[in-house]
Design an enzyme around this catalytic site. Structure first.
Site, PDB file in Angstrom:
ATOM      1  N   HIS A   1      53.839  68.551  28.844  1.00  0.00           N
ATOM      2  CA  HIS A   1      53.066  69.762  28.541  1.00  0.00           C
ATOM      3  C   HIS A   1      53.103  70.675  29.765  1.00  0.00           C
ATOM      4  CE1 HIS A   1      49.870  71.937  26.375  1.00  0.00           C
ATOM      5  NE2 HIS A   1      49.298  72.123  27.564  1.00  0.00           N
TER       6      HIS A   1
ATOM      7  N   ASP B   1      43.706  69.616  23.830  1.00  0.00           N
ATOM      8  CA  ASP B   1      44.076  69.849  25.232  1.00  0.00           C
ATOM      9  C   ASP B   1      42.816  70.176  26.022  1.00  0.00           C
ATOM     10  OD1 ASP B   1      45.239  70.615  27.615  1.00  0.00           O
ATOM     11  OD2 ASP B   1      46.237  72.406  26.803  1.00  0.00           O
TER      12      ASP B   1
ATOM     13  N   MET C   1      41.905  73.945  21.662  1.00  0.00           N
ATOM     14  CA  MET C   1      41.498  73.749  23.057  1.00  0.00           C
ATOM     15  C   MET C   1      40.141  73.048  23.081  1.00  0.00           C
ATOM     16  SD  MET C   1      43.853  74.771  25.122  1.00  0.00           S
ATOM     17  CE  MET C   1      42.889  74.528  26.620  1.00  0.00           C
TER      18      MET C   1
ATOM     19  N   HIS D   1      52.829  75.599  26.747  1.00  0.00           N
ATOM     20  CA  HIS D   1      51.551  76.198  26.330  1.00  0.00           C
ATOM     21  C   HIS D   1      51.374  77.503  27.096  1.00  0.00           C
ATOM     22  CE1 HIS D   1      46.852  75.720  26.457  1.00  0.00           C
ATOM     23  NE2 HIS D   1      47.224  76.763  25.742  1.00  0.00           N
TER      24      HIS D   1
ATOM     25  N   MET E   1      50.447  80.163  32.896  1.00  0.00           N
ATOM     26  CA  MET E   1      49.258  81.024  33.038  1.00  0.00           C
ATOM     27  C   MET E   1      49.633  82.273  33.828  1.00  0.00           C
ATOM     28  SD  MET E   1      46.356  78.258  34.027  1.00  0.00           S
ATOM     29  CE  MET E   1      46.214  76.653  33.212  1.00  0.00           C
TER      30      MET E   1
ATOM     31  N   ASP F   1      51.878  74.186  31.302  1.00  0.00           N
ATOM     32  CA  ASP F   1      50.873  75.239  31.174  1.00  0.00           C
ATOM     33  C   ASP F   1      51.316  76.496  31.910  1.00  0.00           C
ATOM     34  OD1 ASP F   1      48.672  74.025  29.675  1.00  0.00           O
ATOM     35  OD2 ASP F   1      48.545  72.623  31.368  1.00  0.00           O
TER      36      ASP F   1
ATOM     37  N   MET G   1      49.414  80.529  28.181  1.00  0.00           N
ATOM     38  CA  MET G   1      48.098  81.176  28.320  1.00  0.00           C
ATOM     39  C   MET G   1      48.345  82.515  28.983  1.00  0.00           C
ATOM     40  SD  MET G   1      46.097  77.733  29.391  1.00  0.00           S
ATOM     41  CE  MET G   1      47.675  76.958  29.710  1.00  0.00           C
TER      42      MET G   1
ATOM     43  N   SER H   1      50.087  66.726  31.031  1.00  0.00           N
ATOM     44  CA  SER H   1      50.162  68.098  31.538  1.00  0.00           C
ATOM     45  C   SER H   1      50.498  68.075  33.016  1.00  0.00           C
ATOM     46  CB  SER H   1      48.825  68.802  31.347  1.00  0.00           C
ATOM     47  OG  SER H   1      48.830  70.000  32.108  1.00  0.00           O
TER      48      SER H   1
HETATM   49  C1  DX5 Z   1      43.941  73.924  30.647  1.00  0.00           C
HETATM   50  C2  DX5 Z   1      45.314  73.419  30.306  1.00  0.00           C
HETATM   51  C3  DX5 Z   1      45.418  71.963  30.156  1.00  0.00           C
HETATM   52  C4  DX5 Z   1      45.081  71.174  31.393  1.00  0.00           C
HETATM   53  C5  DX5 Z   1      44.380  69.943  30.942  1.00  0.00           C
HETATM   54  O1  DX5 Z   1      43.905  75.299  30.491  1.00  0.00           O
HETATM   55  O2  DX5 Z   1      45.763  74.005  29.090  1.00  0.00           O
HETATM   56  O3  DX5 Z   1      46.694  71.584  29.654  1.00  0.00           O
HETATM   57  O4  DX5 Z   1      46.188  70.796  32.140  1.00  0.00           O
HETATM   58  O5  DX5 Z   1      43.955  69.250  32.052  1.00  0.00           O
HETATM   59  P1  DX5 Z   1      42.927  68.035  31.972  1.00  0.00           P
HETATM   60  O6  DX5 Z   1      43.555  66.987  31.136  1.00  0.00           O
HETATM   61  O7  DX5 Z   1      42.722  67.671  33.381  1.00  0.00           O
HETATM   62  O8  DX5 Z   1      41.670  68.596  31.305  1.00  0.00           O
HETATM   63 ZN    ZN Z   2      47.594  73.231  28.143  1.00  0.00          ZN
END
Ligand code: DX5
Ligand code: ZN
Length: 220
Positions: free
Chosen positions: A32, A174, A136, A65, A36, A34, A67, A9
Site C-alpha cells: 500500500h 485503512d 478510511m 492510495h 499525499m 500512500d 490522498m 503501508s
Molecule cells: C493514512 C494512510 C494509511 C496509513 C495507515 O492516511 O492512508 O495507509 O499508512 O497507517 P497505520 O496502519 O499506522 O494507521
Molecule cells: Zn492509505
C-alpha cells in the site's frame, strides 16, 4: 469465505531503505503506497517518480492510495506506471465514474475511498464501476492513529450490497488496523486490510501472518 488480503503501508517504513523494507513485506498481498500532496491532507509523501521506482523493485504489486486534490487530472498517470490498483478519494474527484473508467482503461483496478465523515450511500448504486472501495478508519494524512469503529456501518452496507448483487468488489479498510481491530473490520465485511505501524513496528513477516490469521477467524 472471500479471499483476504493484507496490504502493508510503507508510510511506516524507513524511506531511505525502501528496497530493503519492501523485501521485508514480500509475504504480503500488495504494497500500500500512500501518495499525499500536502493539500488534500496536511502531509507530503511520494510522487509518480518515486512510485515508479518502488514498482520497479517491489516483489509484490502496488496498491496506490491517492490522498491528493484533483485526482481526475493526476490519477491516470499513476495507472500508466503499471501499478495494480489506484484508489482516489470521493471527496476530491469531480467525476468519480469517468475517472474509474479511465483507470480501468489504463489497466489498473479502480478504487474509490471515503473519509470517516463521508457517507457511502451515493456510491452504492455505482459499485459496478469500481474494483475496490476503501473505507478510511482514521482521518487520512498520518499513520499511527486509532481505529474508528463508528465507520463500520459503512462496511456492513457495502458488504450487503456486494453480496446481494454478486459483485467482485474488494472492501478495504485503512487506518489503525492491528491484530485486535482487524477482527472488528473483518466481522463488518472488510476483505482487504491496510496496516502500517502494526506491521513495521514488529517483525513484518510475523505481523502479516498474525493479521491474516486474526482476519480469517472472523471473516465473512
Ligand atoms: C493514512 C494512510 C494509511 C496509513 C495507515 O492516511 O492512508 O495507509 O499508512 O497507517 P497505520 O496502519 O499506522 O494507521
Ligand atoms: Zn492509505
Amino acid at each position: 469465505m472471500a479471499p483476504l488480503r493484507i496490504n502493508p503501508s510503507i508510510l511506516a517504513a524507513d524511506f531511505v531503505n525502501m528496497q530493503r523494507e519492501l523485501e521485508r513485506i514480500s509475504t504480503a498481498d500488495l504494497v500500500h503506497v500512500d501518495v499525499m500532496d500536502n493539500h488534500f491532507v496536511p502531509n507530503l509523501t511520494f510522487g509518480p517518480q518515486m512510485v515508479g521506482r518502488i514498482q520497479d523493485v517491489s516483489p509484490i504489486p502496488l496498491d496506490v492510495h491517492l490522498m491528493i486534490d484533483d485526482p481526475d487530472r493526476w490519477a491516470p498517470g499513476y495507472a500508466e506506471l503499471g501499478v495494480y490498483s489506484v484508489t482516489f478519494h470521493a471527496e476530491a474527484a469531480a467525476d468519480p465514474v469517468s475517472l474509474a473508467r479511465e483507470l480501468r482503461a489504463r489497466g489498473a483496478r479502480a478504487g474509490i475511498a471515503v473519509k470517516p465523515g463521508t457517507g457511502i450511500e451515493p456510491y452504492l448504486d455505482l459499485l459496478e464501476e469500481f474494483d475496490q472501495v476503501l473505507v478510511m478508519t482514521v482521518e487520512p494524512g498520518f499513520g499511527g492513529q486509532s481505529f474508528m469503529p463508528e465507520t463500520m456501518p459503512k462496511l456492513r452496507a457495502l458488504r450487503e450490497a456486494v453480496e446481494a448483487r454478486g459483485l467482485d468488489v474488494w472492501l478495504q479498510v485503512d487506518g489503525g488496523i492491528t491484530e485486535e481491530t482487524i477482527v472488528t473490520a473483518a466481522a463488518a465485511g472488510a476483505d482487504t486490510f491496510v496496516a502500517g505501524s502494526s506491521v513495521f513496528r514488529g517483525e513484518p513477516a510475523e505481523r502479516i501472518t498474525a493479521l491474516r490469521d486474526a482476519a480469517a477467524a472472523h471473516a465473512h
